[in-house]
Scaffold this active site. Structure first.
Site, mmCIF file in Angstrom:
data_model
loop_
_atom_site.group_PDB
_atom_site.id
_atom_site.type_symbol
_atom_site.label_atom_id
_atom_site.label_comp_id
_atom_site.label_asym_id
_atom_site.label_seq_id
_atom_site.Cartn_x
_atom_site.Cartn_y
_atom_site.Cartn_z
ATOM 1 N N ALA A 119 0.802 -1.227 0.000
ATOM 2 C CA ALA A 119 0.000 0.000 0.000
ATOM 3 C C ALA A 119 0.835 1.277 0.000
ATOM 4 O O ALA A 119 0.315 2.351 0.292
ATOM 5 C CB ALA A 119 -0.938 -0.012 1.205
ATOM 6 N N ASN A 175 1.317 -3.629 7.936
ATOM 7 C CA ASN A 175 2.311 -4.437 7.206
ATOM 8 C C ASN A 175 3.361 -3.560 6.538
ATOM 9 O O ASN A 175 4.537 -3.924 6.459
ATOM 10 C CB ASN A 175 1.607 -5.274 6.139
ATOM 11 N N HIS A 203 -0.571 7.101 4.222
ATOM 12 C CA HIS A 203 0.766 6.807 4.750
ATOM 13 C C HIS A 203 1.697 7.970 4.429
ATOM 14 O O HIS A 203 1.883 8.304 3.252
ATOM 15 C CB HIS A 203 1.334 5.529 4.113
HETATM 16 N N1 LIG Z 1 1.594 -5.238 2.571
HETATM 17 C C1 LIG Z 1 0.558 -4.404 2.453
HETATM 18 O O1 LIG Z 1 0.716 -3.215 2.169
HETATM 19 C C2 LIG Z 1 -0.832 -4.913 2.645
HETATM 20 C C3 LIG Z 1 -1.912 -4.143 2.186
HETATM 21 C C4 LIG Z 1 -3.202 -4.674 2.306
HETATM 22 C C5 LIG Z 1 -3.400 -5.904 2.923
HETATM 23 N N2 LIG Z 1 -2.330 -6.591 3.401
HETATM 24 C C6 LIG Z 1 -2.526 -7.893 4.050
HETATM 25 O O2 LIG Z 1 -2.941 -8.819 3.069
HETATM 26 C C7 LIG Z 1 -3.752 -9.816 3.688
HETATM 27 C C8 LIG Z 1 -5.041 -9.981 2.880
HETATM 28 O O3 LIG Z 1 -5.781 -8.779 2.896
HETATM 29 P P1 LIG Z 1 -7.345 -8.805 2.520
HETATM 30 O O4 LIG Z 1 -7.801 -7.390 2.567
HETATM 31 O O5 LIG Z 1 -7.543 -9.590 1.275
HETATM 32 O O6 LIG Z 1 -7.930 -9.601 3.781
HETATM 33 P P2 LIG Z 1 -9.337 -10.383 3.860
HETATM 34 O O7 LIG Z 1 -9.635 -10.544 5.308
HETATM 35 O O8 LIG Z 1 -10.362 -9.756 2.982
HETATM 36 O O9 LIG Z 1 -9.011 -11.827 3.226
HETATM 37 C C9 LIG Z 1 -8.160 -12.749 3.834
HETATM 38 C C10 LIG Z 1 -8.583 -14.148 3.416
HETATM 39 O O10 LIG Z 1 -7.583 -15.057 3.867
HETATM 40 C C11 LIG Z 1 -8.213 -16.102 4.598
HETATM 41 N N3 LIG Z 1 -7.307 -16.522 5.671
HETATM 42 C C12 LIG Z 1 -6.994 -15.826 6.784
HETATM 43 N N4 LIG Z 1 -6.155 -16.543 7.549
HETATM 44 C C13 LIG Z 1 -5.944 -17.712 6.906
HETATM 45 C C14 LIG Z 1 -5.178 -18.872 7.203
HETATM 46 N N5 LIG Z 1 -4.485 -18.991 8.349
HETATM 47 N N6 LIG Z 1 -5.174 -19.883 6.297
HETATM 48 C C15 LIG Z 1 -5.885 -19.783 5.146
HETATM 49 N N7 LIG Z 1 -6.650 -18.724 4.824
HETATM 50 C C16 LIG Z 1 -6.671 -17.691 5.698
HETATM 51 C C17 LIG Z 1 -9.514 -15.521 5.144
HETATM 52 O O11 LIG Z 1 -10.474 -16.542 5.391
HETATM 53 C C18 LIG Z 1 -9.926 -14.585 4.023
HETATM 54 O O12 LIG Z 1 -10.701 -15.230 3.040
HETATM 55 C C19 LIG Z 1 -3.990 -9.334 5.138
HETATM 56 O O13 LIG Z 1 -3.095 -9.999 6.013
HETATM 57 C C20 LIG Z 1 -3.647 -7.870 5.080
HETATM 58 O O14 LIG Z 1 -3.212 -7.353 6.323
HETATM 59 C C21 LIG Z 1 -1.061 -6.146 3.269
#
Ligand SMILES: NC(=O)c1ccc[n+]([C@@H]2O[C@H](COP(=O)([O-])OP(=O)(O)OC[C@H]3O[C@@H](n4cnc5c(N)ncnc54)[C@H](O)[C@@H]3O)[C@@H](O)[C@H]2O)c1
Length: 252
Positions: A119, A175, A203
């Site tokens: 992000a 993150n 950010h």
């Molecule tokens: N690096 C970055 O800048 C950044 C930006 C946005 C999101 N993220 C991260 O990316 C990830 C996904 O974001 P999102 O918005 O799609 O989240 P979300 O909650 O919409 O989707 C996550 C999915 O993963 C599944 N899940 C969670 N834990 C699990 C596990 N242990 N095993 C299998 N499946 C699992 C959930 O059931 C859900 O369907 C999050 O951890 C979020 O913090 C990082």
């Protein structure tokens, strides 16, 4: 064409699976089988209810868009099964023992761990911190109180401290601070603000060092289909995947 397996079929997973440009999705896995099944209906890739069955499918890179805990649970297994991994929940790598174990495993199996810019912007050139002195990195992040699980009526400081502490308290939200620390190989000071007046994730990154100084502001639009997710995070995964096979490599 790069073939991916998608670990996590939520907001970001859905954007990845519905924008297959320069890669194809070969397999889907989610701890909630109905999430994988729903995405399968949309994108046509097969869903798997069992992780081992999922990771045994024929693809090149496992794209994690699940959670910090999912990285802890599966990342080593991904590498042991001969797959590269892209990690969006990079907060998992704030634990130095886990990070070293993961890097050693990748070396052993001759695989890559890809960290997308997520992000923010500017992550690429922060890697100069690995060869030149960085004096300070400050990340000021502002989010809506709801996205931080808070109920406040005025702008409120939710956290001030180091990135590796902040990610423990807010594993879904910060993150990017861990990505900055990894890129620069330098501590990141974090201020996390809850602001009822904003509906975007903002950010502000301030870096000083031998190179000079940089101030970067990223105002993230929510995803068209889900306001909880910064669209840029999903786009950064798409662009990383699209460029994996390209002979022209841009950015440090
Ligand atoms: N690096 C970055 O800048 C950044 C930006 C946005 C999101 N993220 C991260 O990316 C990830 C996904 O974001 P999102 O918005 O799609 O989240 P979300 O909650 O919409 O989707 C996550 C999915 O993963 C599944 N899940 C969670 N834990 C699990 C596990 N242990 N095993 C299998 N499946 C699992 C959930 O059931 C859900 O369907 C999050 O951890 C979020 O913090 C990082």
């Amino acid at each position: 064409m790069v073939r991916i397996g998608l670990l996590g079929c939520g907001n970001v997973g859905r954007i990845i699976a519905t924008h297959q440009d320069g890669f194809t999705v070969e397999a889907l896995y989610d701890r909630l089988p109905d999430h994988a099944e729903e995405l399968a209906r949309i994108c046509g890739a097969p869903p798997y209810a069992d992780f081992q069955e999922f990771i045994s499918q024929d693809f090149d890179i496992c794209v994690e868009a699940a959670s910090v805990l999912a990285v802890r649970e599966y990342a080593l297994k991904v590498l042991e099964n001969g797959k590269n991994i892209l990690i969006l929940s990079v907060g998992a790598l704030s634990d130095s023992y886990f990070r070293k174990a993961l890097i050693n495993k990748a070396r052993e199996y001759k695989k890559k761990i890809h960290i997308p810019s997520g992000a923010i912007m500017g992550l690429d050139n922060l890697k100069v911190g690995q060869i030149s002195r960085i004096d300070s990195i400050l990340l000021k992040t502002t989010k809506s109180p709801e996205s931080l699980g808070m109920q406040v009526t005025t702008r409120t400081l939710a956290f001030r401290g180091k990135a590796n502490e902040c990610i423990k308290q807010f594993p879904k939200n910060i993150n990017v601070s861990v990505a900055l620390a990894l890129a620069a190989e330098h501590d990141v000071d974090v201020e996390l603000w809850a602001d009822p007046a904003v509906d975007q994730n903002i950010h502000d990154i301030y870096v000083t060092g031998e190179f000079g100084e940089a101030n970067i502001r990223v105002v993230n639009h929510p995803s068209p289909e889900n306001p909880a997710t910064s669209y840029l995070a999903a786009l950064s995964v798409l662009s990383l995947l699209k460029n994996l096979d390209s002979p022209l490599v841009i950015g440090s």
